[in-house]
Design an enzyme around this catalytic site. Structure first.
Site, short mmCIF file in Angstrom:
data_model
loop_
_atom_site.label_atom_id
_atom_site.label_comp_id
_atom_site.label_asym_id
_atom_site.label_seq_id
_atom_site.Cartn_x
_atom_site.Cartn_y
_atom_site.Cartn_z
N LYS A 1 52.54 38.73 34.89
CA LYS A 1 53.03 39.34 36.13
C LYS A 1 54.47 38.87 36.41
O LYS A 1 54.95 37.93 35.77
CB LYS A 1 52.07 38.98 37.26
CG LYS A 1 50.65 39.53 37.04
CD LYS A 1 49.70 39.07 38.15
CE LYS A 1 48.32 39.69 37.95
NZ LYS A 1 47.39 39.31 39.06
N TYR B 1 45.57 49.32 39.52
CA TYR B 1 44.75 48.63 40.50
C TYR B 1 44.02 49.61 41.42
O TYR B 1 43.72 49.28 42.57
CB TYR B 1 45.62 47.67 41.33
CG TYR B 1 45.94 46.35 40.62
CD1 TYR B 1 44.94 45.57 40.05
CD2 TYR B 1 47.25 45.87 40.57
CE1 TYR B 1 45.22 44.36 39.43
CE2 TYR B 1 47.55 44.66 39.94
CZ TYR B 1 46.52 43.91 39.38
OH TYR B 1 46.80 42.71 38.78
N PHE C 1 44.58 43.39 50.98
CA PHE C 1 45.74 42.80 50.31
C PHE C 1 46.44 43.79 49.36
O PHE C 1 47.43 43.43 48.73
CB PHE C 1 45.34 41.53 49.56
CG PHE C 1 44.27 41.72 48.51
CD1 PHE C 1 44.58 42.21 47.24
CD2 PHE C 1 42.94 41.43 48.79
CE1 PHE C 1 43.60 42.41 46.27
CE2 PHE C 1 41.94 41.61 47.82
CZ PHE C 1 42.29 42.10 46.56
N ARG D 1 39.63 36.45 29.83
CA ARG D 1 39.51 36.12 31.27
C ARG D 1 39.20 34.63 31.46
O ARG D 1 39.68 34.02 32.41
CB ARG D 1 38.44 36.98 31.93
CG ARG D 1 38.89 38.43 31.89
CD ARG D 1 38.64 39.31 32.99
NE ARG D 1 38.02 38.95 34.19
CZ ARG D 1 38.47 39.37 35.38
NH1 ARG D 1 39.61 40.06 35.47
NH2 ARG D 1 37.82 39.10 36.47
N THR E 1 40.36 34.03 39.48
CA THR E 1 41.38 34.82 40.21
C THR E 1 42.20 33.93 41.13
O THR E 1 43.43 34.02 41.17
CB THR E 1 40.68 35.92 41.04
OG1 THR E 1 39.83 36.67 40.19
CG2 THR E 1 41.70 36.82 41.71
N ARG F 1 45.96 29.89 34.71
CA ARG F 1 46.16 29.76 36.16
C ARG F 1 45.89 28.33 36.62
O ARG F 1 46.59 27.81 37.51
CB ARG F 1 45.25 30.75 36.89
CG ARG F 1 45.69 32.20 36.70
CD ARG F 1 44.59 33.15 37.15
NE ARG F 1 44.95 34.55 37.04
CZ ARG F 1 44.06 35.55 37.02
NH1 ARG F 1 42.76 35.28 37.09
NH2 ARG F 1 44.46 36.80 36.92
N ASN G 1 49.47 34.65 40.80
CA ASN G 1 48.59 34.02 39.82
C ASN G 1 48.93 34.32 38.36
O ASN G 1 48.09 34.23 37.46
CB ASN G 1 47.12 34.31 40.15
CG ASN G 1 46.76 35.78 40.06
OD1 ASN G 1 47.63 36.61 39.81
ND2 ASN G 1 45.50 36.10 40.24
N HIS H 1 47.33 38.87 34.30
CA HIS H 1 46.21 39.80 34.47
C HIS H 1 45.44 39.88 33.17
O HIS H 1 46.04 39.85 32.09
CB HIS H 1 46.74 41.20 34.82
CG HIS H 1 45.73 42.28 34.53
ND1 HIS H 1 44.73 42.59 35.41
CD2 HIS H 1 45.55 43.06 33.44
CE1 HIS H 1 43.98 43.54 34.87
NE2 HIS H 1 44.46 43.85 33.67
N GLU I 1 43.24 50.61 30.50
CA GLU I 1 44.53 49.95 30.77
C GLU I 1 45.46 50.03 29.57
O GLU I 1 46.67 50.22 29.73
CB GLU I 1 44.26 48.48 31.19
CG GLU I 1 43.61 48.40 32.56
CD GLU I 1 43.10 47.00 32.91
OE1 GLU I 1 43.34 46.04 32.14
OE2 GLU I 1 42.47 46.87 33.97
P1 GTP Z 1 43.59 40.59 37.57
O1 GTP Z 1 43.39 40.04 36.19
O2 GTP Z 1 45.01 40.49 38.05
O3 GTP Z 1 43.00 41.98 37.71
O4 GTP Z 1 42.77 39.60 38.52
P2 GTP Z 1 41.20 39.54 38.74
O5 GTP Z 1 40.50 40.59 37.94
O6 GTP Z 1 40.81 38.12 38.53
O7 GTP Z 1 41.07 39.86 40.28
P3 GTP Z 1 41.04 41.30 41.00
O8 GTP Z 1 41.10 42.40 39.99
O9 GTP Z 1 39.93 41.29 41.98
O10 GTP Z 1 42.40 41.27 41.84
C1 GTP Z 1 43.61 41.67 41.24
C2 GTP Z 1 44.74 40.80 41.73
O11 GTP Z 1 44.89 41.00 43.13
C3 GTP Z 1 44.51 39.30 41.59
O12 GTP Z 1 44.84 38.81 40.32
C4 GTP Z 1 45.44 38.76 42.64
O13 GTP Z 1 46.79 38.73 42.17
C5 GTP Z 1 45.33 39.80 43.74
N1 GTP Z 1 44.35 39.40 44.74
C6 GTP Z 1 43.00 39.39 44.61
N2 GTP Z 1 42.43 38.94 45.73
C7 GTP Z 1 43.45 38.65 46.58
C8 GTP Z 1 43.52 38.15 47.92
O14 GTP Z 1 42.52 37.86 48.55
N3 GTP Z 1 44.79 38.00 48.45
C9 GTP Z 1 45.91 38.31 47.76
N4 GTP Z 1 47.11 38.15 48.34
N5 GTP Z 1 45.88 38.78 46.51
C10 GTP Z 1 44.67 38.95 45.93
MG MG Z 2 41.05 42.58 37.95
#
Ligand code: GTP
Ligand code: MG
Length: 148
Positions: A9, A49, A57, A85, A91, A102, A112, A115, A126
């Site tokens: 990212k 997304y 958020f 992952r 996350t 992370r 973070n 992705h 994707e």
């Molecule tokens: P990705 O690999 O980035 O898809 O992360 P993930 O699969 O572990 O989490 P998810 O798909 O649920 O969320 C995508 C992204 O949204 C996360 O990696 C974070 O950067 C962001 N995100 C998720 N939850 C929150 C939150 O509660 N607050 C904020 N600010 N960002 C969030």
């Molecule tokens: Mg995700």
């Protein structure tokens, strides 16, 4: 074999962590099939997304992801979606184990670093979204040292 989409990212790119992410997947034994730095568009991110569009958020997430270039990559190998992952960590970086990307380099969920696709199905979607031109495919003699 199984493929996943891993993306550094904008915070990870600006912090110089692209090499670190690539290096961890390389050293683990996964095979690199695609790699590209790109400034994402809002439309692209809203597709990527799409599942999160009703989350509170979401606007913040899109702004974060628009803040600079990302580096997308496609990695292949046994169980690479799930293992990828695990290598990224939870996350929320404060919940990520040390030894994960992370867990070693991030603090805030909104910064973070990386992705990783969450299923084989979303990985293929994707990859099609971020690499519409397609990716490489090749055989490696190295595989005989990695797989039994
Ligand atoms: P990705 O690999 O980035 O898809 O992360 P993930 O699969 O572990 O989490 P998810 O798909 O649920 O969320 C995508 C992204 O949204 C996360 O990696 C974070 O950067 C962001 N995100 C998720 N939850 C929150 C939150 O509660 N607050 C904020 N600010 N960002 C969030
Ligand atoms: Mg995700």
């Amino acid at each position: 074999s199984e493929r996943t989409y891993i993306m550094v990212k904008p915070d990870g790119v600006e912090r110089g962590l692209v090499g670190e992410v690539i290096s961890r997947f390389e050293k683990r034994g996964f095979k690199l099939l695609g790699l590209k730095a790109v400034q994402p568009t809002r439309q692209h991110l809203e597709q990527h997304y799409g599942d999160l569009k009703d989350k509170p958020f979401f606007p913040k997430l899109v702004d974060y992801m628009l803040s600079g270039p990302v580096v997308g990559m496609v990695w292949a190998g046994l169980s690479v979606v799930k293992t990828g992952r695990v290598m990224l960590g939870a996350t929320n970086p404060l919940a990520s184990a040390p030894g994960t990307i992370r867990g070693d380099y991030a603090i805030d969920v909104g910064k973070n670093i990386c992705h990783g696709s969450d299923s084989v199905d979303s990985a293929e979607k994707e990859i099609a979204l971020w690499f519409p031109e397609g990716v490489c495919n090749y055989t490696r003699s190295l595989d005989k040292l990695i797989y039994e």
